[in-house]
Scaffold this active site. Structure first.
Site, PDB file in Angstrom:
ATOM      1  N   GLY A   1      -7.903  -0.686   8.537  1.00 44.40           N
ATOM      2  CA  GLY A   1      -6.991   0.363   8.319  1.00 44.40           C
ATOM      3  C   GLY A   1      -6.610   1.219   7.884  1.00 44.40           C
TER       4      GLY A   1
ATOM      5  N   MET B   1      -4.409  -3.409   6.249  1.00 40.97           N
ATOM      6  CA  MET B   1      -3.119  -2.780   6.848  1.00 40.97           C
ATOM      7  C   MET B   1      -3.496  -1.904   5.345  1.00 40.97           C
ATOM      8  SD  MET B   1      -4.795  -2.376  10.079  1.00 40.97           S
ATOM      9  CE  MET B   1      -4.169  -0.998  10.969  1.00 40.97           C
ATOM     10  N   GLY B   2      -2.635  -2.198   4.587  1.00 42.15           N
ATOM     11  CA  GLY B   2      -1.714  -1.551   2.787  1.00 42.15           C
ATOM     12  C   GLY B   2      -2.739  -1.249   2.594  1.00 42.15           C
ATOM     13  N   THR B   3      -4.233  -1.349   2.342  1.00 39.57           N
ATOM     14  CA  THR B   3      -4.945  -0.350   1.671  1.00 39.57           C
ATOM     15  C   THR B   3      -5.405   0.671   1.614  1.00 39.57           C
ATOM     16  OG1 THR B   3      -5.476  -2.148   0.595  1.00 39.57           O
ATOM     17  CG2 THR B   3      -6.828  -0.298   0.059  1.00 39.57           C
TER      18      THR B   3
ATOM     19  N   GLN C   1       6.587  -2.772   7.368  1.00 39.54           N
ATOM     20  CA  GLN C   1       5.652  -2.938   8.418  1.00 39.54           C
ATOM     21  C   GLN C   1       5.216  -4.226   9.299  1.00 39.54           C
ATOM     22  OE1 GLN C   1       4.515   0.719   9.209  1.00 39.54           O
ATOM     23  NE2 GLN C   1       4.704   1.722   7.654  1.00 39.54           N
TER      24      GLN C   1
ATOM     25  N   LYS D   1      -5.596   0.525  -4.261  1.00 40.72           N
ATOM     26  CA  LYS D   1      -4.321  -0.845  -3.523  1.00 40.72           C
ATOM     27  C   LYS D   1      -5.516  -1.865  -3.444  1.00 40.72           C
ATOM     28  CE  LYS D   1      -0.814   1.600  -1.900  1.00 40.72           C
ATOM     29  NZ  LYS D   1      -0.522   1.690  -0.377  1.00 40.72           N
TER      30      LYS D   1
ATOM     31  N   LYS E   1       0.456  15.798   8.816  1.00 43.03           N
ATOM     32  CA  LYS E   1       1.537  14.838   8.636  1.00 43.03           C
ATOM     33  C   LYS E   1       1.419  15.017   7.788  1.00 43.03           C
ATOM     34  CE  LYS E   1       1.417   9.843   8.205  1.00 43.03           C
ATOM     35  NZ  LYS E   1       1.956   8.765   8.761  1.00 43.03           N
TER      36      LYS E   1
HETATM   37  P1  NAD Z   1       7.142  -2.484   1.902  1.00 40.62           P
HETATM   38  O1  NAD Z   1       7.833  -1.510   0.731  1.00 40.62           O
HETATM   39  O2  NAD Z   1       8.287  -2.141   2.657  1.00 40.62           O
HETATM   40  O3  NAD Z   1       6.377  -3.483   1.695  1.00 40.62           O
HETATM   41  C1  NAD Z   1       6.039  -4.035   0.373  1.00 40.62           C
HETATM   42  C2  NAD Z   1       5.778  -4.943   0.876  1.00 40.62           C
HETATM   43  O4  NAD Z   1       4.133  -5.189  -0.033  1.00 40.62           O
HETATM   44  C3  NAD Z   1       6.035  -6.210   1.191  1.00 40.62           C
HETATM   45  O5  NAD Z   1       6.227  -7.352   1.859  1.00 40.62           O
HETATM   46  C4  NAD Z   1       6.556  -6.840  -0.444  1.00 40.62           C
HETATM   47  O6  NAD Z   1       6.635  -8.217  -1.121  1.00 40.62           O
HETATM   48  C5  NAD Z   1       4.556  -6.257  -0.490  1.00 40.62           C
HETATM   49  N1  NAD Z   1       4.298  -5.650  -2.570  1.00 40.62           N
HETATM   50  C6  NAD Z   1       4.482  -5.499  -2.968  1.00 40.62           C
HETATM   51  N2  NAD Z   1       4.832  -5.475  -4.382  1.00 40.62           N
HETATM   52  C7  NAD Z   1       2.820  -6.119  -4.011  1.00 40.62           C
HETATM   53  C8  NAD Z   1       2.178  -7.118  -5.180  1.00 40.62           C
HETATM   54  N3  NAD Z   1       1.956  -6.354  -6.309  1.00 40.62           N
HETATM   55  N4  NAD Z   1       1.890  -7.689  -4.623  1.00 40.62           N
HETATM   56  C9  NAD Z   1       0.903  -8.463  -3.403  1.00 40.62           C
HETATM   57  N5  NAD Z   1       2.598  -7.451  -2.098  1.00 40.62           N
HETATM   58  C10 NAD Z   1       3.089  -6.831  -2.825  1.00 40.62           C
HETATM   59  O7  NAD Z   1       6.293  -1.845   3.034  1.00 40.62           O
HETATM   60  P2  NAD Z   1       5.816  -1.176   3.640  1.00 40.62           P
HETATM   61  O8  NAD Z   1       6.322  -0.016   5.029  1.00 40.62           O
HETATM   62  O9  NAD Z   1       5.852  -1.891   5.219  1.00 40.62           O
HETATM   63  O10 NAD Z   1       4.247  -1.031   3.697  1.00 40.62           O
HETATM   64  C11 NAD Z   1       3.180  -1.978   3.208  1.00 40.62           C
HETATM   65  C12 NAD Z   1       1.948  -1.214   3.272  1.00 40.62           C
HETATM   66  O11 NAD Z   1       1.281  -0.863   3.979  1.00 40.62           O
HETATM   67  C13 NAD Z   1       1.793   0.067   2.209  1.00 40.62           C
HETATM   68  O12 NAD Z   1       0.914  -0.308   1.216  1.00 40.62           O
HETATM   69  C14 NAD Z   1       1.884   1.083   2.902  1.00 40.62           C
HETATM   70  O13 NAD Z   1       0.925   2.652   2.367  1.00 40.62           O
HETATM   71  C15 NAD Z   1       0.426   1.135   3.980  1.00 40.62           C
HETATM   72  N6  NAD Z   1       0.793   1.536   4.929  1.00 40.62           N
HETATM   73  C16 NAD Z   1      -1.146   1.762   5.252  1.00 40.62           C
HETATM   74  C17 NAD Z   1      -0.776   2.297   6.508  1.00 40.62           C
HETATM   75  C18 NAD Z   1      -1.563   2.394   7.443  1.00 40.62           C
HETATM   76  O14 NAD Z   1      -2.271   3.724   8.076  1.00 40.62           O
HETATM   77  N7  NAD Z   1      -3.158   1.321   6.881  1.00 40.62           N
HETATM   78  C19 NAD Z   1       0.188   2.927   7.600  1.00 40.62           C
HETATM   79  C20 NAD Z   1       1.544   2.870   6.411  1.00 40.62           C
HETATM   80  C21 NAD Z   1       1.898   2.079   5.472  1.00 40.62           C
END
Ligand code: NAD
Length: 320
Positions: A291, A218-220, A137, A225, A66
């Site tokens: 995750g 799931m975000g990190t 997400q 991060k 990917k």
């Molecule tokens: P998005 O940009 O649509 O949303 C970002 C989210 O993070 C929002 O809720 C926003 O308010 C919040 N945010 C932004 N800056 C912040 C901060 N400094 N402190 C706290 N919250 C903050 O992004 P998304 O597409 O929803 O993706 C969210 C996260 O998930 C991203 O970090 C992305 O890289 C990660 N992600 C992880 C996977 C995985 O497999 N683990 C897959 C896809 C995305």
């Protein structure tokens, strides 16, 4: 070579088929039939990230990559911040097999991973779902999680409260009451917590988390991060999709650096799926799924999309 464009994916792969593909993928990883290649991820400046996630699943005969990244300026252009494409190859000959739109698939496979963690690790009597994060997400996460337990309520916190209506609407679709709360209330009420933000600092602190909680962080997915305090990982049994990613780019990177968690104590979720680890062993245990998102997940859902697109006659074929 087959082409399955982004626009076709929503008619092909749903939350249920993504869940099955990812559960099989994690099981293949646990049996060592499948492995991920080292991730390439580069900062392009102005918050943009680009990279390549790849791997081989011998059992599923899937080889691929990917290519994609995160472009924070995209939301203002009306397109998702994540942009990605999956390329599949024949593992015997190396010939290209398919090019598949990867945006919706990324959201579906990421939501499937946390839902699988809830299926295998959350308490059976979990009633309240806590959501930290309200970006692109988050709605996928909420929908997939809601299928796993008889949740009665969703509580949510987001740094940018103006984004919360996205989750309120999704909860309403699912027939679940929704409440925006502060972090202490979220931790006090939620039995399952999903974090899905792009935060670089711990949002949830140790004192927020009750015994018995299951967290899906799931975000990190990048060095630096962070969504939760490392002390939470020290109290929890930590599960992940892949240990190598968990300790380098996942939530566990911080607890490992602080010496609070040992690499050898982190368990792959696949081990629980294939029955070589018991998963949760008590109602008081805190379980945490880190995750990080592995390439094999992308290949698994892309292969499923190609299979379904060919069966339904919507895959385009080109001589290549
Ligand atoms: P998005 O940009 O649509 O949303 C970002 C989210 O993070 C929002 O809720 C926003 O308010 C919040 N945010 C932004 N800056 C912040 C901060 N400094 N402190 C706290 N919250 C903050 O992004 P998304 O597409 O929803 O993706 C969210 C996260 O998930 C991203 O970090 C992305 O890289 C990660 N992600 C992880 C996977 C995985 O497999 N683990 C897959 C896809 C995305």
């Amino acid at each position: 070579m087959w082409i399955v464009p982004e626009s076709a994916i929503s008619g092909l792969v749903d939350a249920q088929s993504a869940f099955q593909a990812i559960e099989e993928c994690f099981a293949s990883m646990a049996r060592r039939d499948a492995y991920n290649f080292p991730v390439v991820r580069e900062a392009l400046g102005e918050g943009r990230q680009y990279g390549f996630k790849s791997g081989l699943d011998r059992a599923g005969a899937v080889l691929g990559v990917k290519a994609g990244g995160y472009f924070p300026g995209n939301a203002a252009r009306g397109i998702p911040n994540h942009q990605s494409t999956v390329y599949l190859f024949d593992p015997d000959s190396g010939k290209p097999v398919a090019m598949v739109g990867g945006n919706l698939l990324t959201a579906l496979r990421t939501a499937a991973a946390s839902a699988i963690s809830i299926k295998h690790l959350a308490r059976a009597d979990a009633k309240v779902l806590g959501m930290v994060g309200a970006g692109h997400q988050s709605a996928f996460q909420l929908r997939a999680a809601a299928r796993q337990r008889q949740f009665e309520k969703v509580v949510s916190w987001n740094l940018h409260p103006e984004m919360l209506p996205r989750l309120a609407e999704t909860a309403a679709e699912l027939g679940l009451p929704f409440e925006a709360v502060d972090l202490p209330q979220l931790g006090a009420e939620a039995d399952v917590i999903i974090t899905i933000t792009s935060s670089f600092d711990a949002i949830l602190q140790d004192g927020h988390i009750r015994p018995g909680t299951h967290l899906a962080c799931m975000g990190t997915d990048t060095k630096g991060k962070q969504e939760v305090a490392p002390e939470i990982l020290a109290r929890a049994t930590v599960f992940t999709d892949e240990v190598a990613q968990s300790i380098s780019i996942g939530e566990a990177q911080h607890a490992i650096a602080a010496g609070l968690v040992r690499e050898g104590a982190i368990v792959e979720l696949g081990a629980v799926i294939v029955g070589s680890h018991p998963g949760r062993v008590s109602a008081e245990e805190i379980t945490l799924f880190d995750g990080t998102g592995v390439g094999l997940q992308d290949l698994a859902v892309a292969a499923r999309a190609v299979e379904l697109a060919r069966a339904q006659g919507v895959a385009q074929q080109i001589a290549f």
